[in-house]
Scaffold this motif. Structure first.
Motif, PDB file in Angstrom:
ATOM      1  N   ASP A  93      58.287  29.375  36.620  1.00 60.33           N
ATOM      2  CA  ASP A  93      59.248  28.618  36.900  1.00 60.33           C
ATOM      3  C   ASP A  93      60.281  28.337  35.834  1.00 60.33           C
ATOM      4  N   ASP A  94      61.527  27.760  36.115  1.00 61.79           N
ATOM      5  CA  ASP A  94      62.577  27.785  35.267  1.00 61.79           C
ATOM      6  C   ASP A  94      62.482  26.428  34.175  1.00 61.79           C
ATOM      7  N   ASP A  95      61.287  25.715  34.306  1.00 58.33           N
ATOM      8  CA  ASP A  95      61.369  24.558  33.417  1.00 58.33           C
ATOM      9  C   ASP A  95      59.885  24.814  32.741  1.00 58.33           C
ATOM     10  N   GLU A  96      59.402  26.045  32.682  1.00 60.78           N
ATOM     11  CA  GLU A  96      58.228  26.395  32.021  1.00 60.78           C
ATOM     12  C   GLU A  96      58.489  27.416  30.892  1.00 60.78           C
ATOM     13  N   VAL A  97      57.541  27.478  29.852  1.00 61.83           N
ATOM     14  CA  VAL A  97      57.532  28.351  28.835  1.00 61.83           C
ATOM     15  C   VAL A  97      56.385  29.038  28.719  1.00 61.83           C
ATOM     16  N   ALA A  98      56.411  30.393  28.404  1.00 57.45           N
ATOM     17  CA  ALA A  98      55.338  31.411  28.606  1.00 57.45           C
ATOM     18  C   ALA A  98      54.577  31.414  27.191  1.00 57.45           C
ATOM     19  N   SER A  99      53.434  31.387  27.167  1.00 61.71           N
ATOM     20  CA  SER A  99      52.468  31.647  26.126  1.00 61.71           C
ATOM     21  C   SER A  99      52.650  33.082  26.048  1.00 61.71           C
ATOM     22  N   THR A 100      52.354  33.472  24.244  1.00 61.97           N
ATOM     23  CA  THR A 100      52.581  34.822  23.877  1.00 61.97           C
ATOM     24  C   THR A 100      51.637  35.909  24.583  1.00 61.97           C
ATOM     25  N   ASP A 101      50.828  35.620  25.088  1.00 57.81           N
ATOM     26  CA  ASP A 101      49.845  36.530  26.002  1.00 57.81           C
ATOM     27  C   ASP A 101      49.848  36.676  27.418  1.00 57.81           C
ATOM     28  N   TRP A 102      50.757  35.557  27.991  1.00 56.83           N
ATOM     29  CA  TRP A 102      51.149  35.194  29.448  1.00 56.83           C
ATOM     30  C   TRP A 102      50.913  36.207  30.542  1.00 56.83           C
ATOM     31  N   LEU A 103      51.775  37.343  30.029  1.00 53.59           N
ATOM     32  CA  LEU A 103      51.839  38.382  31.181  1.00 53.59           C
ATOM     33  C   LEU A 103      50.787  39.445  30.987  1.00 53.59           C
ATOM     34  N   GLU A 104      50.480  39.482  29.738  1.00 55.26           N
ATOM     35  CA  GLU A 104      49.184  40.435  29.435  1.00 55.26           C
ATOM     36  C   GLU A 104      47.997  40.131  30.006  1.00 55.26           C
ATOM     37  N   GLU A 105      47.711  38.851  29.861  1.00 58.45           N
ATOM     38  CA  GLU A 105      46.553  37.960  30.453  1.00 58.45           C
ATOM     39  C   GLU A 105      46.717  38.272  32.083  1.00 58.45           C
ATOM     40  N   LEU A 106      47.691  37.840  32.543  1.00 54.95           N
ATOM     41  CA  LEU A 106      47.938  37.798  34.167  1.00 54.95           C
ATOM     42  C   LEU A 106      47.724  39.245  34.723  1.00 54.95           C
ATOM     43  N   TYR A 107      48.160  40.135  34.098  1.00 54.94           N
ATOM     44  CA  TYR A 107      47.939  41.674  34.109  1.00 54.94           C
ATOM     45  C   TYR A 107      46.559  41.958  34.255  1.00 54.94           C
ATOM     46  N   ALA A 108      45.845  41.491  33.390  1.00 56.32           N
ATOM     47  CA  ALA A 108      44.558  41.844  33.133  1.00 56.32           C
ATOM     48  C   ALA A 108      43.718  41.671  34.203  1.00 56.32           C
ATOM     49  N   GLY A 109      43.994  40.689  35.126  1.00 55.46           N
ATOM     50  CA  GLY A 109      43.407  40.475  36.399  1.00 55.46           C
ATOM     51  C   GLY A 109      43.701  41.438  37.713  1.00 55.46           C
ATOM     52  N   ALA A 110      44.681  42.160  37.621  1.00 55.67           N
ATOM     53  CA  ALA A 110      45.371  42.657  38.455  1.00 55.67           C
ATOM     54  C   ALA A 110      44.580  43.940  39.439  1.00 55.67           C
ATOM     55  N   GLU A 111      43.476  44.524  38.458  1.00 58.36           N
ATOM     56  CA  GLU A 111      42.894  45.488  39.091  1.00 58.36           C
ATOM     57  C   GLU A 111      42.120  45.282  40.397  1.00 58.36           C
ATOM     58  N   GLY A 112      42.334  45.931  41.459  1.00 61.25           N
ATOM     59  CA  GLY A 112      41.661  45.517  42.811  1.00 61.25           C
ATOM     60  C   GLY A 112      42.206  44.091  43.448  1.00 61.25           C
ATOM     61  N   ALA A 113      43.245  43.698  42.772  1.00 60.59           N
ATOM     62  CA  ALA A 113      43.856  42.537  43.558  1.00 60.59           C
ATOM     63  C   ALA A 113      45.085  42.544  43.990  1.00 60.59           C
ATOM     64  N   GLU A 114      45.616  41.743  44.861  1.00 63.19           N
ATOM     65  CA  GLU A 114      47.044  41.943  45.351  1.00 63.19           C
ATOM     66  C   GLU A 114      47.908  40.534  44.810  1.00 63.19           C
ATOM     67  N   ALA A 115      46.972  39.513  44.006  1.00 65.73           N
ATOM     68  CA  ALA A 115      47.802  38.432  43.517  1.00 65.73           C
ATOM     69  C   ALA A 115      46.748  37.949  42.642  1.00 65.73           C
ATOM     70  N   VAL A 116      47.486  37.554  41.263  1.00 60.51           N
ATOM     71  CA  VAL A 116      46.530  37.117  40.200  1.00 60.51           C
ATOM     72  C   VAL A 116      47.327  35.854  39.888  1.00 60.51           C
ATOM     73  N   ILE A 117      46.447  34.650  39.706  1.00 56.43           N
ATOM     74  CA  ILE A 117      47.233  33.364  39.132  1.00 56.43           C
ATOM     75  C   ILE A 117      46.660  32.743  38.115  1.00 56.43           C
ATOM     76  N   GLY A 118      47.578  32.400  37.229  1.00 57.77           N
ATOM     77  CA  GLY A 118      47.152  31.697  35.775  1.00 57.77           C
ATOM     78  C   GLY A 118      47.369  30.306  36.006  1.00 57.77           C
ATOM     79  N   GLN A 119      47.307  29.687  34.692  1.00 61.71           N
ATOM     80  CA  GLN A 119      47.342  27.952  34.550  1.00 61.71           C
ATOM     81  C   GLN A 119      48.777  27.680  34.436  1.00 61.71           C
ATOM     82  N   SER A 120      49.179  26.618  34.713  1.00 61.89           N
ATOM     83  CA  SER A 120      50.316  25.979  34.158  1.00 61.89           C
ATOM     84  C   SER A 120      49.860  24.945  33.839  1.00 61.89           C
TER      85      SER A 120
END
Length: 302
Positions: A93-120
């Protein structure tokens, strides 16, 4: 080798967009490649275009601007899906800031999935009332069924969505709940959702949202969204919704009083009462409150 990801940010008149972009520029990349960052502007005019273009000149990643006017978040999110040229799209979202490992951690759950959800994770400043941080009504975490998901921190398989003609429902674009409906459609189409709380984004809570009035309205609308989901995916549950939601609303209201009004426990029970009242309201009259856009009055949902 990891597949490239497009980062999508839908925005509407929030200067905090540039803080979001700055945080994305600082993310760590080891297993992920960022193909582009796509800013989708939902404002009536494209006045933001020149600012984004100027910002893009020295930005770490290719930065693209898309104008999707209408003050309707579903239209903006669909424009983002249409503009993505990679299999994977990460939403923040446009009122959020990403942690340093945000995308790495999100993508780490992608194998075998069609969506991965993290914490806000909501951030509460010292000027806000103490109960706001203690009750934490503003963070987004999955605690129940995994398809009660959201796009404030999400990685989506765009190819899967396109194959199954899954889109954000435009008639919910001013009410909210359009993202939850999309994830329910995703699982109904055979998609798998993974919750990965290690992926974190942060959001500062403004004083305008640190009130029980805001909480009640948000929870009431969430209850209405539950009613919509029941109607579309659980006919039997919807037929009993008046009884079940009514009973839960009464119990929650009683506990609001029993736990000393004004206490944290009482506030939590009152929020639950608002949720169940929203579900009951939808069962009686299928409308959903508008959370976004100019009009505050209820609008019919299809």
């Amino acid at each position: 080798m990891a597949e490239p990801v497009t980062i999508c940010i839908c925005t509407y008149r929030r200067p905090s967009l540039f803080e979001t972009l700055a945080s994305i520029a600082q993310i760590r990349l080891a297993e992920v490649e960022v193909a582009a960052v796509l800013v989708v502007d939902n404002d009536v005019t494209d006045a933001l275009r020149s600012e984004v273009t100027d910002f893009a000149g020295s930005y770490r990643f290719p930065l693209r601007y898309c104008h999707a006017p209408a003050q309707n978040i579903s239209i903006a999110r669909n424009a983002a899906l249409d503009g993505v040229e990679t299999r994977w799209a990460a939403f923040i979202d446009d009122d959020e800031v990403a942690s340093t490992d945000w995308l790495e951690e999100l993508y780490a759950g992608a194998e075998g999935a069609e969506a991965v959800i993290g914490q806000s994770v909501a951030q509460y400043g010292p000027a806000l009332p103490g109960w706001a941080a203690r009750c934490d009504f503003h963070s987004n975490r999955i605690t129940g069924r995994v398809d009660n998901a959201y796009t404030s921190n999400a990685l989506l398989d765009v190819d899967f969505l396109r194959r199954n003609a899954i889109r954000f429902r435009e008639e919910l674009g001013r009410t909210g709940g359009e993202d939850t409906l999309l994830f329910r459609q995703l699982t109904a189409s055979g998609g798998r959702i993974v919750y990965r709380p290690e992926s974190v984004v942060y959001e500062d809570v403004p004083s305008s949202r640190a009130s029980m009035t805001w909480v009640f309205r948000r929870m009431f609308r969430a209850g209405q969204t539950h009613g919509l989901l029941s109607r579309e995916f659980d006919a039997r549950g919807f037929s009993r919704l008046g009884l079940t939601a009514g009973a839960k609303a009464l119990v929650s209201a009683a506990m609001t009083v029993a736990t000393l009004p004004g206490s944290d426990a009482s506030r939590r029970w009152a929020a639950r009462a608002a949720l169940h009242c929203g579900a009951l309201s939808y069962r009686v009259r299928p409308t959903i409150l508008e959370e976004y856009g100019a009009a505050p009055s209820p609008t019919p949902s299809s």
